[in-house]
Design an enzyme around this catalytic site. Sequence first.
Site, PDB file in Angstrom:
ATOM      1  CB  ALA A  62      -0.780   3.642  -1.549  1.00 49.68           C
ATOM      2  CD  GLU A  63       5.760   3.905  -5.278  1.00 45.69           C
ATOM      3  OE1 GLU A  63       6.992   3.942  -5.399  1.00 45.69           O
ATOM      4  OE2 GLU A  63       5.039   3.086  -5.870  1.00 45.69           O
TER       5      GLU A  63
END
Length: 142
Positions: A62-63
């Site tokens: 996600a990051e």
Amino acid sequence: MQLSKEDILVKANASCKNTLMETLSIEIVDYGDDFLIARMPVTPKVHQPDGVLHGGATAALAESVGSFASHIFLDTENLFVRGLEITANHLKSVSEGYVYAKAVFVHKGRTTQLLDIKITDDNNNLVSICKLSTISLPKRNK
């Protein structure tokens, strides 16, 4: 000469050499005017001890996709982007196949950005919902 979408994806993925994205086999697979999608294989390399996808690997996916979206959709010739905060709510376990992260801007400000990142499996089941805030700061002259 304008690059094709395929050429842009090849160039973007090449920039991930020798990074966590390469370590986790994360690749950018699609983008549009307001989104970016990456995928990661779910193999023992990203499992927790009981054989399902580790939440930390999900957060790293996600990051990575959120930060990459901020990087390509902002003026990074004059700015650098850093993550400020990430949250992840894990909803479903996955033990094999791929997970896909789609990052969409909720807020695209000059200094701060907020992205909504949904992680799905091969069958489009929702696996995790993540939020990432990033900050864009001016590059300093050397």
